[in-house]
Design a protein around this motif. Structure first.
Motif, PDB file in Angstrom:
ATOM      1  N   MET A 100       0.834  -1.200   0.000  1.00  0.00           N
ATOM      2  CA  MET A 100       0.000   0.000   0.000  1.00  0.00           C
ATOM      3  C   MET A 100       0.872   1.255   0.000  1.00  0.00           C
ATOM      4  O   MET A 100       0.605   2.221  -0.737  1.00  0.00           O
ATOM      5  CB  MET A 100      -0.925  -0.002   1.202  1.00  0.00           C
ATOM      6  CG  MET A 100      -1.876   1.177   1.257  1.00  0.00           C
ATOM      7  SD  MET A 100      -3.202   1.108   0.006  1.00  0.00           S
ATOM      8  CE  MET A 100      -4.353  -0.010   0.819  1.00  0.00           C
ATOM      9  N   ALA A 101       1.916   1.252   0.809  1.00  0.00           N
ATOM     10  CA  ALA A 101       2.818   2.402   0.864  1.00  0.00           C
ATOM     11  C   ALA A 101       3.488   2.629  -0.495  1.00  0.00           C
ATOM     12  O   ALA A 101       3.641   3.773  -0.946  1.00  0.00           O
ATOM     13  CB  ALA A 101       3.863   2.198   1.952  1.00  0.00           C
ATOM     14  N   GLU A 102       3.889   1.538  -1.162  1.00  0.00           N
ATOM     15  CA  GLU A 102       4.515   1.652  -2.478  1.00  0.00           C
ATOM     16  C   GLU A 102       3.523   2.204  -3.502  1.00  0.00           C
ATOM     17  O   GLU A 102       3.884   3.021  -4.360  1.00  0.00           O
ATOM     18  CB  GLU A 102       5.034   0.282  -2.928  1.00  0.00           C
ATOM     19  CG  GLU A 102       6.201  -0.240  -2.098  1.00  0.00           C
ATOM     20  CD  GLU A 102       6.587  -1.652  -2.499  1.00  0.00           C
ATOM     21  OE1 GLU A 102       5.953  -2.207  -3.429  1.00  0.00           O
ATOM     22  OE2 GLU A 102       7.519  -2.209  -1.876  1.00  0.00           O
ATOM     23  N   LEU A 103       2.262   1.758  -3.425  1.00  0.00           N
ATOM     24  CA  LEU A 103       1.235   2.235  -4.352  1.00  0.00           C
ATOM     25  C   LEU A 103       0.994   3.727  -4.167  1.00  0.00           C
ATOM     26  O   LEU A 103       0.886   4.472  -5.153  1.00  0.00           O
ATOM     27  CB  LEU A 103      -0.063   1.463  -4.123  1.00  0.00           C
ATOM     28  CG  LEU A 103      -1.266   1.889  -4.968  1.00  0.00           C
ATOM     29  CD1 LEU A 103      -1.029   1.593  -6.447  1.00  0.00           C
ATOM     30  CD2 LEU A 103      -2.539   1.192  -4.489  1.00  0.00           C
ATOM     31  N   ILE A 104       0.901   4.173  -2.932  1.00  0.00           N
ATOM     32  CA  ILE A 104       0.662   5.588  -2.658  1.00  0.00           C
ATOM     33  C   ILE A 104       1.806   6.432  -3.209  1.00  0.00           C
ATOM     34  O   ILE A 104       1.580   7.487  -3.828  1.00  0.00           O
ATOM     35  CB  ILE A 104       0.493   5.818  -1.140  1.00  0.00           C
ATOM     36  CG1 ILE A 104      -0.827   5.180  -0.667  1.00  0.00           C
ATOM     37  CG2 ILE A 104       0.519   7.300  -0.802  1.00  0.00           C
ATOM     38  CD1 ILE A 104      -0.999   5.180   0.837  1.00  0.00           C
TER      39      ILE A 104
END
Length: 293
Positions: A221-225
């Motif tokens: 999720m952090a990478e996607l954001i």
């Protein structure tokens, strides 16, 4: 992602469909897109009406078409004029599915907008069967409008699976609702979770598997954001365990989101959204609008 240049709103001229026209006009205004309105008169309904009359005027069909055309122009003047300089109007008779998809192709529409319910014998645009068939037939983003369209979207829920499709969903949401807070949701399940219990896997071991899956999802999720370039102040991320269709509706209510943006196909629990049960369930049960891309 390709900008929104043309928005096509299909209306059956019912009260519920007014929300869709108003939302389409609002989107056209803030994206600078061309707005087109379409109304389809059902030939089958006209034939059924003709059979109800022992005698009827020879020009009944044309009179009904003319009346519908006048109503579409009045609708455009009332709802669209405050948002856009003009709206292209297209009136046709035939199958709603065929006419909508054909006209969308002719315009190369970047967004289709439909209301959540149809309403009458002659105005045969029944969202439910028609919307699902349009989804199956078109590759264009489709916005199904159910909520109040008098204000811009303030919170948008986007279920994500961390694929490239998730980035497209985020980009589309930001075009439609540039000022809205975005809630990213990932619902996860451990493969064969129920069978693992029957196979003798302990609660502690299963809890460890769930914790690892949640940690991995949090990192993704952090990478996607970061990949989407989302400002921290404008996004909230939620990682939950459970069935995707249930969690999506739960979060929509908890977060107060007026719009859900989902992809047609995903991975894991969001796989086959277009033709599977998740999209059908979300379209029928969501309290707000749903954009399927």
């Amino acid at each position: 992602m390709t900008p929104i240049r043309t928005v096509l709103a299909a209306t059956d001229l019912s009260a519920p469909a007014r929300h869709a026209v108003l939302r389409a006009a609002s989107i056209a205004r803030h994206t600078g897109a061309r707005l087109a309105l379409q109304h389809v008169v059902s030939l089958g309904a006209l034939d059924a009406l003709r059979q109800l009359f022992a005698a009827q005027p020879g020009d009944l069909r044309q009179r009904l078409l003319d009346e519908a055309r006048d109503e579409v122009h009045e609708l455009a003047a009332e709802l669209c004029a405050p948002h856009v300089a003009s709206a292209d109007i297209h009136l046709s008779a035939g199958s709603a599915l065929a006419e909508i998809t054909s006209h969308a192709d002719a315009l190369d529409a970047d967004l289709l907008v439909l209301g959540a319910r149809g309403a009458s014998l002659v105005r045969d645009l029944a969202v439910g069967s028609t919307t699902e068939r349009v989804l199956r037939k078109t590759g264009r983003p489709l916005l199904v409008v159910r909520g109040d369209a008098r204000h811009d979207y303030r919170r948008v829920l986007i279920p994500v699976d961390f694929s490239a499709r998730s980035l497209k969903a985020i980009a589309m949401a930001r075009m439609l609702a540039p000022q809205a807070e975005i809630v990213l949701l990932h619902a996860f399940e451990v493969p064969f979770e129920g069978r693992l219990r029957h196979a003798g896997v302990s609660d502690a071991e299963l809890a460890g598997l769930l914790a690892n899956a949640k940690r991995e999802a949090g990192a993704q999720m952090a990478e996607l954001i970061a990949a989407a370039g989302l400002p921290a102040a404008a996004v909230q991320s939620v990682v939950v365990h459970g069935d995707a269709s249930v969690r999506i509706l739960d979060q929509q209510q908890l977060q107060g989101c007026e719009l859900i943006v989902i992809g047609k196909r995903g991975q894991g629990p969001l796989e086959e959204l277009l033709l599977g049960s998740v999209t059908t369930h979300i379209l029928s049960q969501a309290r707000g609008d749903v954009l399927v891309i």
